[in-house]
Scaffold this motif. Structure first.
Motif, PDB file in Angstrom:
ATOM      1  N   THR A  75      -6.411   5.686   4.275  1.00 35.53           N
ATOM      2  CA  THR A  75      -7.690   6.398   4.297  1.00 35.53           C
ATOM      3  C   THR A  75      -7.855   7.232   5.554  1.00 35.53           C
ATOM      4  O   THR A  75      -8.758   8.072   5.614  1.00 35.53           O
ATOM      5  CB  THR A  75      -8.845   5.389   4.205  1.00 35.53           C
ATOM      6  N   GLY A 111      -7.000   1.383   6.381  1.00 39.62           N
ATOM      7  CA  GLY A 111      -6.591   1.047   5.028  1.00 39.62           C
ATOM      8  C   GLY A 111      -5.135   0.683   4.905  1.00 39.62           C
ATOM      9  O   GLY A 111      -4.562   0.795   3.811  1.00 39.62           O
ATOM     10  N   ASP A 159      -1.313   6.610   0.931  1.00 43.72           N
ATOM     11  CA  ASP A 159      -2.518   5.928   0.468  1.00 43.72           C
ATOM     12  C   ASP A 159      -3.457   5.516   1.601  1.00 43.72           C
ATOM     13  O   ASP A 159      -4.479   4.878   1.346  1.00 43.72           O
ATOM     14  CB  ASP A 159      -2.140   4.681  -0.343  1.00 43.72           C
TER      15      ASP A 159
END
Length: 333
Positions: free
Chosen positions: A137, A33, A135
């Motif tokens: 993943t 991510g 942020d």
């Protein structure tokens, strides 16, 4: 009046359409991510939009990683990873564009001149890096945070362990209004230690590490060896009568050979008695595994009577004979 030509509805339905593109496989590996996390972080810290680009993953050794880092790039050290030290790199265009947007609020028509990152840049870019890592993943990479900048890139060879690194590189387009500039961010994470593996790989790695540790421990253990010039068999009464200035008679044939004997009584090597740099020394003449001399030293009977005090026996005084030997070129054995 000519009517415009239109394809009938039926003809349009019969036209073969291209098959939809297949779904892209899910991205796996470290720092999952990164593209979305960096886009969100860029928009939160500066009036910029990071349009997603290409993400490349590879593995590199420490030497290969140092070659991948640009000399004028911003490099920061990340902490919070149990496997070792990780780094983040923003190339010259990326960090200069972000700093310009954060301080001025917009981008000029021309990119700024190349320059080296300053401590102020590090403080501002730390927010961008922390927003990006938070942020992600990937739970392992998401726990890392910006620690400190690496001002001199030559220190990376000292700060980083000599292990295999998993690198994730992202190319983006940074857009503010009508101005668009390219950028690149790269994360380098040390590969997980063998104990984090599962199954047969973890068992094989644990067995190999145990064997290596055992070998290192055994090789560090002290080993005692004795240098024997000869052996005598004496009655207990004569042994108890030994004192200062007592003499022990040895045959002259034994004075040219010295046996190195281990604690279990096995002969490990044969040498000659002499001196080296003013010290008593033994020069090895037969190595372990070689053919031992035949016959080997054997026990001898004691002298029938003791020599007068101060007089050397047939073999001479041991200390006097050793001191008279020539100086050997070898080091003490």
């Amino acid at each position: 009046m000519n009517a415009p030509t239109r394809d009938p509805l039926l003809r349009r339905k019969l036209v073969t359409r291209n098959a939809p593109p297949p779904d892209k496989p899910a991205v796996t590996g470290p720092a999952q991510g990164l593209s979305r996390a960096f886009a969100r972080a860029t928009s939160s810290v500066a009036p910029l939009v990071a349009e997603q680009g290409e993400t490349r993953r590879s593995s590199a050794s420490l030497a290969e990683l140092l070659d991948m880092i640009d000399s004028d790039a911003f490099v920061g050290q990340l902490d919070g990873l149990a496997a070792g030290t990780a780094v983040v790199m923003l190339d010259q265009s990326t960090f200069a564009t972000v700093i310009e947007a954060m301080t001025i609020g917009r981008l000029g028509p021309k990119p700024p001149l190349p320059r080296r990152p300053t401590p102020t840049d590090s403080s501002l870019l730390a927010d961008l890096v922390n927003h990006t890592m938070r942020d992600l993943t990937d739970p392992v990479a998401a726990a890392m945070r910006f620690h400190r900048p690496v001002v001199d890139h030559r220190l990376l060879a000292v700060l980083l362990d000599d292990v295999v690194f998993d690198t994730v590189s992202l190319d983006v387009d940074l857009v503010a209004g009508e101005v668009q500039r390219p950028g690149r961010i790269m994360l380098a994470l040390p590969r997980a230690a063998p104990e984090t593996l599962t199954g047969d790989q973890a068992a094989d790695s644990e067995s190999s590490n145990w064997g290596k540790q055992l070998e290192e421990t055994v090789m560090r253990a002290p080993a005692s060896m004795q240098a024997e010039l000869g052996r005598l068999t004496l009655p207990l009464s004569e042994v108890l009568a030994l004192g200062v200035d007592s003499s022990l008679t040895l045959p002259l044939s034994n004075l040219e050979e010295v046996q190195l004997v281990a604690l279990d009584g096995s002969v490990q090597a044969i040498g000659r008695l002499g001196q080296s740099r003013g010290n008593r020394a033994v020069r090895l003449t037969s190595w372990p595994g070689g053919t031992p001399p035949v016959p080997q030293m054997s026990d001898i009977k004691p002298a029938p009577r003791a020599k007068p005090e101060g007089q050397a026996g047939e073999g001479g005084d041991l200390a006097a004979i050793a001191a008279s030997q020539p100086d050997l070129p070898s080091t003490p054995g």
